[in-house]
Design an enzyme around this catalytic site. Structure first.
Site, PDB file in Angstrom:
ATOM      1  N   CYS A  99       0.839  -1.192   0.000  1.00  0.00           N
ATOM      2  CA  CYS A  99       0.000   0.000   0.000  1.00  0.00           C
ATOM      3  C   CYS A  99       0.880   1.250   0.000  1.00  0.00           C
ATOM      4  O   CYS A  99       1.796   1.378   0.821  1.00  0.00           O
ATOM      5  CB  CYS A  99      -0.897  -0.034   1.232  1.00  0.00           C
ATOM      6  SG  CYS A  99      -1.653   1.546   1.663  1.00  0.00           S
ATOM      7  N   GLU A 100       0.608   2.169  -0.901  1.00  0.00           N
ATOM      8  CA  GLU A 100       1.433   3.367  -0.982  1.00  0.00           C
ATOM      9  C   GLU A 100       1.151   4.351   0.146  1.00  0.00           C
ATOM     10  O   GLU A 100       1.909   5.305   0.344  1.00  0.00           O
ATOM     11  CB  GLU A 100       1.242   4.055  -2.330  1.00  0.00           C
ATOM     12  CG  GLU A 100      -0.142   4.612  -2.568  1.00  0.00           C
ATOM     13  CD  GLU A 100      -0.282   5.228  -3.954  1.00  0.00           C
ATOM     14  OE1 GLU A 100      -1.071   6.173  -4.091  1.00  0.00           O
ATOM     15  OE2 GLU A 100       0.390   4.771  -4.904  1.00  0.00           O
ATOM     16  N   HIS A 101       0.083   4.137   0.889  1.00  0.00           N
ATOM     17  CA  HIS A 101      -0.249   5.043   1.990  1.00  0.00           C
ATOM     18  C   HIS A 101       0.468   4.685   3.286  1.00  0.00           C
ATOM     19  O   HIS A 101       0.858   5.577   4.048  1.00  0.00           O
ATOM     20  CB  HIS A 101      -1.764   5.049   2.226  1.00  0.00           C
ATOM     21  CG  HIS A 101      -2.540   5.485   1.025  1.00  0.00           C
ATOM     22  ND1 HIS A 101      -3.737   4.893   0.646  1.00  0.00           N
ATOM     23  CD2 HIS A 101      -2.282   6.431   0.092  1.00  0.00           C
ATOM     24  CE1 HIS A 101      -4.190   5.467  -0.449  1.00  0.00           C
ATOM     25  NE2 HIS A 101      -3.335   6.410  -0.807  1.00  0.00           N
ATOM     26  N   HIS A 102       0.629   3.383   3.553  1.00  0.00           N
ATOM     27  CA  HIS A 102       1.252   2.952   4.807  1.00  0.00           C
ATOM     28  C   HIS A 102       2.465   2.053   4.592  1.00  0.00           C
ATOM     29  O   HIS A 102       3.117   1.655   5.555  1.00  0.00           O
ATOM     30  CB  HIS A 102       0.222   2.209   5.666  1.00  0.00           C
ATOM     31  CG  HIS A 102      -1.010   2.999   5.958  1.00  0.00           C
ATOM     32  ND1 HIS A 102      -2.177   2.837   5.252  1.00  0.00           N
ATOM     33  CD2 HIS A 102      -1.235   3.987   6.867  1.00  0.00           C
ATOM     34  CE1 HIS A 102      -3.083   3.678   5.708  1.00  0.00           C
ATOM     35  NE2 HIS A 102      -2.543   4.390   6.682  1.00  0.00           N
ATOM     36  N   GLN A 140      -4.880  -0.747  -4.727  1.00  0.00           N
ATOM     37  CA  GLN A 140      -5.429  -1.863  -5.512  1.00  0.00           C
ATOM     38  C   GLN A 140      -6.130  -1.338  -6.754  1.00  0.00           C
ATOM     39  O   GLN A 140      -6.108  -1.991  -7.808  1.00  0.00           O
ATOM     40  CB  GLN A 140      -6.389  -2.692  -4.649  1.00  0.00           C
ATOM     41  CG  GLN A 140      -6.866  -3.960  -5.355  1.00  0.00           C
ATOM     42  CD  GLN A 140      -7.654  -4.879  -4.441  1.00  0.00           C
ATOM     43  OE1 GLN A 140      -7.384  -4.950  -3.246  1.00  0.00           O
ATOM     44  NE2 GLN A 140      -8.621  -5.575  -4.985  1.00  0.00           N
ATOM     45  N   HIS A 168      -5.761  -6.467   2.836  1.00  0.00           N
ATOM     46  CA  HIS A 168      -4.833  -5.373   3.080  1.00  0.00           C
ATOM     47  C   HIS A 168      -4.411  -5.341   4.541  1.00  0.00           C
ATOM     48  O   HIS A 168      -5.258  -5.242   5.437  1.00  0.00           O
ATOM     49  CB  HIS A 168      -5.492  -4.038   2.694  1.00  0.00           C
ATOM     50  CG  HIS A 168      -5.724  -3.886   1.226  1.00  0.00           C
ATOM     51  ND1 HIS A 168      -5.067  -2.950   0.460  1.00  0.00           N
ATOM     52  CD2 HIS A 168      -6.545  -4.565   0.380  1.00  0.00           C
ATOM     53  CE1 HIS A 168      -5.470  -3.051  -0.797  1.00  0.00           C
ATOM     54  NE2 HIS A 168      -6.369  -4.024  -0.868  1.00  0.00           N
ATOM     55  N   CYS A 170      -2.994  -2.990   6.031  1.00  0.00           N
ATOM     56  CA  CYS A 170      -3.265  -1.694   6.658  1.00  0.00           C
ATOM     57  C   CYS A 170      -4.636  -1.703   7.337  1.00  0.00           C
ATOM     58  O   CYS A 170      -4.907  -0.862   8.199  1.00  0.00           O
ATOM     59  CB  CYS A 170      -3.165  -0.561   5.645  1.00  0.00           C
ATOM     60  SG  CYS A 170      -4.256  -0.708   4.222  1.00  0.00           S
TER      61      CYS A 170
END
Length: 211
Positions: A99-102, A140, A168, A170
């Protein structure tokens, strides 16, 4: 609509590596040491002395997709298929991405089906396309669109269907902490987009049913 999909897919592509200044391995290892200290541990204790080297080496593998061109695997097609014109599906392709956020993993399976136009591609090449895009920081939704765009651009099939199912971390390890929750994303082009019966056929094959 297909043209719009291709435009969106291209916008989702990351900058080329030529446009990015890549830090040295030493700088990357120093960053890992900083994170270890920030997390509350001592980067100089015995068990962590080699961790920065191990992490940077692991990142080179986990995010190796930035240095591969997925379209290279789709350039060679085979036209001698005995007149076959029906659906081709590769089901249950395992993948893991981050995940590019976490920067936490999401793990799942991809299902790809298409109706050939002028030829077919080697089945393993579809799995390689999934792997290359997955080995980048992703959402995704982006991953689904990028896989679809690459295959649609190179093969120009009469119809293409892509479905990703993933869990996920996250959501599992942090935040709402709900293990076992899966996320499903789909993208359709051509006859899969235009005909509900074709989407139903695709879903039946994904779930293990017949035609």
């Amino acid at each position: 609509m297909d043209a719009m999909l291709k435009t969106v897919g291209k916008k989702l592509e990351r900058k080329s590596q030529d446009d990015l200044a890549r830090p040295s391995r030493e700088e990357a290892e120093a960053a890992v040491r900083t994170l270890l200290a920030w997390a509350g541990d001592d980067p100089d204790r015995e068990g962590l002395l080699d961790t920065p080297k191990r992490v940077t080496k692991a990142y080179g593998q986990i995010f190796g997709g930035y240095f591969e061109d997925p379209t290279e695997h789709l350039k060679r097609t085979f036209e001698d298929v005995g007149g076959y014109q029906d659906i081709v599906m590769v089901r249950g392709i395992p993948f893991h991405s981050h995940c590019e956020h976490h920067m936490l993993p999401f793990i799942g399976t991809a299902h790809i089906a298409y109706y050939p136009a002028e030829g077919v591609v080697g089945l393993s090449k579809l799995a390689r396309v999934v792997d290359i895009f997955a080995k980048r920081l992703q959402t995704q939704e982006n991953l689904t669109a990028q896989i679809t765009s690459a295959i649609d651009d190179q093969l120009a099939p009469r119809g293409l269907a892509v479905m990703l199912e993933a869990e996920h971390q996250c959501m599992t390890m942090r935040g709402v902490q709900k293990p076992g929750v899966s996320t499903i994303t789909t993208q359709f082009t051509g006859i899969f987009q235009d005909e509900a019966a074709e989407q139903a056929k695709f879903m039946s094959l994904v779930r293990g049913g017949g035609l």
